[in-house]
Design an enzyme around this catalytic site. Structure first.
Site, mmCIF file in Angstrom:
data_model
loop_
_atom_site.group_PDB
_atom_site.id
_atom_site.type_symbol
_atom_site.label_atom_id
_atom_site.label_comp_id
_atom_site.label_asym_id
_atom_site.label_seq_id
_atom_site.Cartn_x
_atom_site.Cartn_y
_atom_site.Cartn_z
ATOM 1 N N SER A 157 18.414 -49.576 -1.901
ATOM 2 C CA SER A 157 18.671 -49.315 -3.610
ATOM 3 C C SER A 157 19.157 -50.690 -4.086
ATOM 4 O O SER A 157 18.500 -51.878 -4.072
ATOM 5 C CB SER A 157 19.698 -48.278 -3.909
ATOM 6 O OG SER A 157 19.755 -47.790 -5.295
ATOM 7 N N ASP A 279 11.232 -40.086 -3.953
ATOM 8 C CA ASP A 279 12.092 -40.694 -4.576
ATOM 9 C C ASP A 279 12.076 -40.492 -6.087
ATOM 10 O O ASP A 279 11.366 -40.628 -6.820
ATOM 11 C CB ASP A 279 12.113 -42.181 -4.596
ATOM 12 C CG ASP A 279 13.380 -42.907 -4.827
ATOM 13 O OD1 ASP A 279 14.301 -42.240 -5.825
ATOM 14 O OD2 ASP A 279 13.718 -44.179 -4.478
ATOM 15 N N HIS A 307 15.542 -40.728 -1.938
ATOM 16 C CA HIS A 307 15.953 -42.371 -2.550
ATOM 17 C C HIS A 307 16.854 -42.907 -1.252
ATOM 18 O O HIS A 307 16.793 -44.178 -1.550
ATOM 19 C CB HIS A 307 16.902 -42.125 -3.811
ATOM 20 C CG HIS A 307 17.301 -43.486 -4.217
ATOM 21 N ND1 HIS A 307 16.591 -44.417 -4.614
ATOM 22 C CD2 HIS A 307 18.554 -43.883 -4.374
ATOM 23 C CE1 HIS A 307 17.114 -45.761 -4.861
ATOM 24 N NE2 HIS A 307 18.561 -45.135 -4.653
#
Length: 341
Positions: A157, A279, A307
Site C-alpha cells: 500500500s 482490491d 487490498h
C-alpha cells in the site's frame, strides 16, 4: 482462527551460514512499551509477533537523541544472502505481517519488519519531524546501523511509495523491490495538507476510532466475521494508543506526504508487483500501469483477494516472493555456468 503453512523451503547453497540470534529470557511476554490493550488481542499470530517487537537506537540528523525504533528482528542472520525487510502501510505497524513473517522465516529468509517513523511502536517522546524526508532518513540510518547489506525491500500500500522513494534516494541499500497493492499514484495527502491543525487533529481522532477501522477492514477483506474484524481493528489501531501518535500523524498529513508517481520510471531495481484482484481500495488496473512504467518488473495477481494480501493470502505472497528471488538466483547461476564452460 487461521492456520497457515508453507511447504516449499527456500533453496540455499550448502555453504550458506546462518547465525542464530538469541532471544531474551522474557521472549514469551509482551514488551513493556506496548499499550496495555495488547493483552486483549485474540489473534495468536499477532500476539506471537508482538512478543518479538524490539526497540533499537537509531541516530538521525533531525533529533538530538537517538530514536528508540521499533522492529521485529530476525531469529537468524544469513550473511550470504540479501535480507528481506518488510515495511507496512499508512498508519500501521509491523503487526501487519503477523501471518507472513513466520512463513518467510520458515522459508529461510533473514527477515526484518520495521516500523516507519511516526507509526508503529517507536519511542517518540521527544517528537521529531515525521515528514517524508525524516521518514527516509530514519530508514536509511536504521539500515546503516543494523542491516548494512542490500535489502529485498517490501512495501505494501503506502509502504510501496516509501519503498520507491527510498530505493531512488539510496540505491546502494536496495537490491530488489517487492510492491504489494501499491499506493503510488496519489498526490501526497492532497487537500489534507492545507487543513488547519485543529481540523487535522479532529480528523486524526476519527482515524483511530473503532468504527472507522471496522469499515476499513470490511473494505480491505471479504467474508470475515464481525469478531475477526473487531480483533483485526484492535490490532490495526494498537499503535494509535501511544501518546505521540496524534502529533506524528498530523505532522505527516500537513507536510504533504508521498508523491512518487513521477519517480517510478527512475527505479533501477528488479521489482515484483503483487496485487489482490478484488482490491476495493486501489483498482488493480493500476497494477498494469505500474508494471508498464517500472523499467524491470514482473507482476503476479492473487484471485479472490483484497487490498492486503499478506494478511488475506500469506501463502500466495510468500510463494511469489520465493519464486521471484529464486528465479533471479537461478538466472545468475546459469550465467556463471555458461561462462565457466
Amino acid at each position: 482462527m487461521h492456520a497457515f503453512s508453507f511447504p516449499l523451503p527456500f533453496l540455499t547453497t550448502t555453504t550458506t551460514k546462518f547465525t542464530v540470534v538469541a532471544e531474551s529470557a522474557s521472549a514469551d511476554a509482551f514488551p513493556p512499551f506496548l499499550p496495555k490493550q495488547v493483552h486483549a488481542i485474540k489473534d495468536p499470530f499477532a500476539r506471537k509477533l508482538a512478543t518479538r517487537i524490539h526497540r533499537l537506537p537509531v541516530s538521525v540528523s533531525f533529533s538530538e537523541d537517538p530514536i528508540m525504533s521499533s522492529c521485529v528482528k530476525p531469529l537468524m542472520q544469513n550473511k550470504a544472502a540479501n535480507p528481506v525487510v518488510l515495511l507496512h502501510g499508512f498508519d500501521s505497524s509491523c503487526l501487519e505481517w503477523r501471518y507472513t513473517y513466520p512463513l518467510l522465516e520458515e522459508a529461510g529468509f533473514e527477515t526484518w519488519a520495521i516500523d516507519i517513523l511516526g507509526w508503529g511502536f517507536s519511542d517518540l517522546g521527544k517528537l521529531p519531524l515525521c515528514d517524508v524526508v525524516s521518514k527516509r532518513d530514519h530508514l536509511y540510518q536504521f539500515w546503516k546501523s543494523y542491516i548494512k547489506r542490500g535489502m529485498i525491500l517490501v512495501g505494501p500500500s503506502l509502504g510501496s511509495a516509501v519503498a520507491i522513494d527510498f530505493a531512488i534516494n539510496y540505491p546502494e541499500a536496495v537490491e530488489k523491490l517487492i510492491l504489494i497493492d501499491a499506493s503510488v499514484y496519489a498526490e501526497g495527502t492532497g487537500n489534507l495538507a492545507t487543513l488547519p491543525r485543529a481540523v487535522a487533529y479532529a480528523g486524526v481522532y476519527v482515524l483511530k476510532s473503532i468504527p472507522l477501522r471496522l469499515y476499513a477492514n470490511y473494505l480491505s477483506f471479504s467474508n470475515i466475521s464481525f469478531s475477526t474484524a473487531l480483533d483485526w481493528a484492535n490490532i490495526g489501531r494498537l499503535h494509535c494508543l501511544l501518546p505521540w501518535w496524534e502529533d506524528a500523524t498530523v505532522d505527516f498529513m500537513t507536510s504533504g506526504g508521498y508523491n512518487v508517481a513521477s519517480q517510478i520510471k527512475k527505479v533501477k531495481q528488479k521489482t515484483l508487483i503483487i496485487w489482490g484482484e478484488n482490491d476495493r481500495i486501489i483498482n488493480n488496473k493500476l497494477a498494469v500501469r505500474l508494471h508498464c512504467e517500472l523499467p524491470d518488473a514482473i507482476i503476479r495477481q492473487i484471485p479472490e483477494c483484497g487490498h492486503i494480501p499478506h494478511v488475506e493470502r500469506p501463502n500466495s505472497v510468500v510463494k511469489f516472493i520465493v519464486e521471484f528471488l529464486q528465479r533471479e538466483t537461478k538466472t545468475v547461476s546459469q550465467r556463471v555456468s555458461v561462462y565457466e564452460r
